[in-house]
Scaffold this active site. Structure first.
Site, PDB file in Angstrom:
ATOM      1  N   HIS A 213       0.865  -1.183   0.000  1.00 25.62           N
ATOM      2  CA  HIS A 213       0.000   0.000   0.000  1.00 25.62           C
ATOM      3  C   HIS A 213       0.896   1.225   0.000  1.00 25.62           C
ATOM      4  O   HIS A 213       1.706   1.424   0.914  1.00 25.62           O
ATOM      5  CB  HIS A 213      -0.923   0.026   1.213  1.00 25.62           C
ATOM      6  N   CYS A 214       0.754   2.057  -1.020  1.00 24.74           N
ATOM      7  CA  CYS A 214       1.613   3.233  -1.172  1.00 24.74           C
ATOM      8  C   CYS A 214       0.808   4.492  -0.859  1.00 24.74           C
ATOM      9  O   CYS A 214      -0.071   4.878  -1.638  1.00 24.74           O
ATOM     10  CB  CYS A 214       2.172   3.302  -2.595  1.00 24.74           C
TER      11      CYS A 214
END
Length: 380
Positions: A213-214
């Site tokens: 998850h960025c």
């Protein structure tokens, strides 16, 4: 008391004669208006079958999506629940590029070549295109189990005689290219996760080929948007290095015939660009190199951190079953090929029987089918 006699009057019959002492009735009063629905009560619209339905507009599936995502443009675009860091990414890229075009490009185009602003514009539009595609594309979210599928698990829990009992984590084993891979059961999505799928704790979704998850792009990075993410960080490293080199060249040309401090005073905006690019280029280049290694090995960040196919956790190193034993083939498998379709029907309408998340009843006749063995058994 006299008995009341009722007589049916035909529509065409004349009215009965009035008695001499009776008062002649006045004009008929208009019928009283029917009371409207109480405030807050649902309004029903009749149908030909006699069964009413809610008069409000039908809801689309993105409006009742169980994850922590936000949707825009009628469900066509999606983003993670938090967008502050993503807004910071947009601010840094836009501000640095605009300052470069305003304060550096005119001088460099007159002094050196007109190709400098053209190259910068091409890189900028490519970076923004990849960023927006990464941020607003479905990363590969898997739909959760239906009510009937989840009811099988609730029935199993009820049969234990304890309302607080939860069955232990269950796994299944499958063979992929001669390698044993364990599939974990997701108690949130009520399903066994396919290979390389993981549940994101930030977005609260199971994502296929989950990488990470960025927060900088405001979305999960998975099977459907990894190619855009890789193109974004790779092109951003080129754009950052290009702007950094051009700003240094601009300041060097201005300092000819005078000292370097005088050149800095002439263009203070170039100093800001220089600072942003200097502190950003190292992390962006490092991230690009790391993901280039992952693409060449057909690995994900999640698998590399957990050491799924290496001896990082102290166990025995195993062969990556997803690798094609060739760098070129791995790159083509990860970055090329048709984009798989989205599995969540965001624009679809919510069906009447699944519109409201009512408590699941295991004795519902609609869910009378026997549960699948994969839902109740530990192994196939």
């Amino acid at each position: 008391m006299k008995d009341c006699e009722y007589q049916q009057i035909s529509p065409g019959a004349a009215p009965p004669p009035a008695s001499p002492g009776a008062r002649r009735p006045g004009p008929a009063a208009p019928p009283a208006p029917s009371p409207g629905p109480a405030p807050g009560a649902p309004r029903w619209s009749g149908s030909g079958s006699g069964s009413g339905s809610l008069g409000r507009r039908p809801r689309r599936k993105w409006e009742v999506f169980p994850g922590r995502n936000r949707f825009y443009c009628g469900g066509r675009l999606m983003l993670a629940g938090h967008g502050g860091v993503f807004a910071l990414t947009l601010l840094l890229i836009l501000s640095t590029t605009i300052l470069f075009f305003v304060f550096d490009c005119p001088y460099l185009a007159r002094t050196l070549t007109l190709a400098i602003p053209i190259i910068a514009a091409i890189l900028f539009f490519f970076v923004m295109s990849c960023l927006l595609q990464t941020s607003f594309t479905d990363p590969g979210i898997l739909p959760r189990a239906t009510i009937c599928e989840a009811a099988a698990l609730e029935k199993q829990i009820d049969n234990t005689g304890s309302s607080t009992y939860r069955p232990p984590p269950r796994t299944r084993e499958v063979m992929i290219n001669g390698q044993t891979v364990k599939l974990k059961y997701c108690f949130t999505c009520k399903m066994f996760r396919p290979p390389r799928t993981s549940h994101c704790s930030v977005c609260d979704n199971c994502v296929e080929r989950f990488d990470h998850h960025c927060p900088w792009v405001g979305n999960c990075v998975g099977r459907r948007n990894y190619r855009f993410f890789y193109a974004f960080i790779l092109s951003l490293s080129f754009l950052t290095a290009f702007i950094f080199a051009c700003v240094v060249t601009h300041l060097t040309l201005l300092s000819q015939g005078s000292n370097f401090l005088s050149a800095l005073k002439k263009t203070p905006a170039s100093v800001l660009e220089l600072v942003i690019c200097f502190f950003s280029i190292w992390s962006i280049l490092g991230l690009s190199g790391f993901h280039t290694y992952l693409v060449a090995s057909n690995l994900t960040t999640n698998e590399d951190i957990k050491g799924s196919w290496s001896s990082k956790r102290g166990g025995e190193a195993s062969v990556n079953p997803y690798s094609h034993k060739s760098i070129i083939t791995n790159c083509c498998a990860v970055l090329c090929g048709p984009l798989p379709p989205s599995l969540i029907d965001r624009r679809g309408f919510v069906q009447s029987d699944t519109a409201l998340p009512s408590p699941i009843r295991s004795d519902d006749p609609a869910c009378g089918a026997k549960p699948d063995a994969s839902m109740v058994g530990g192994h196939p």
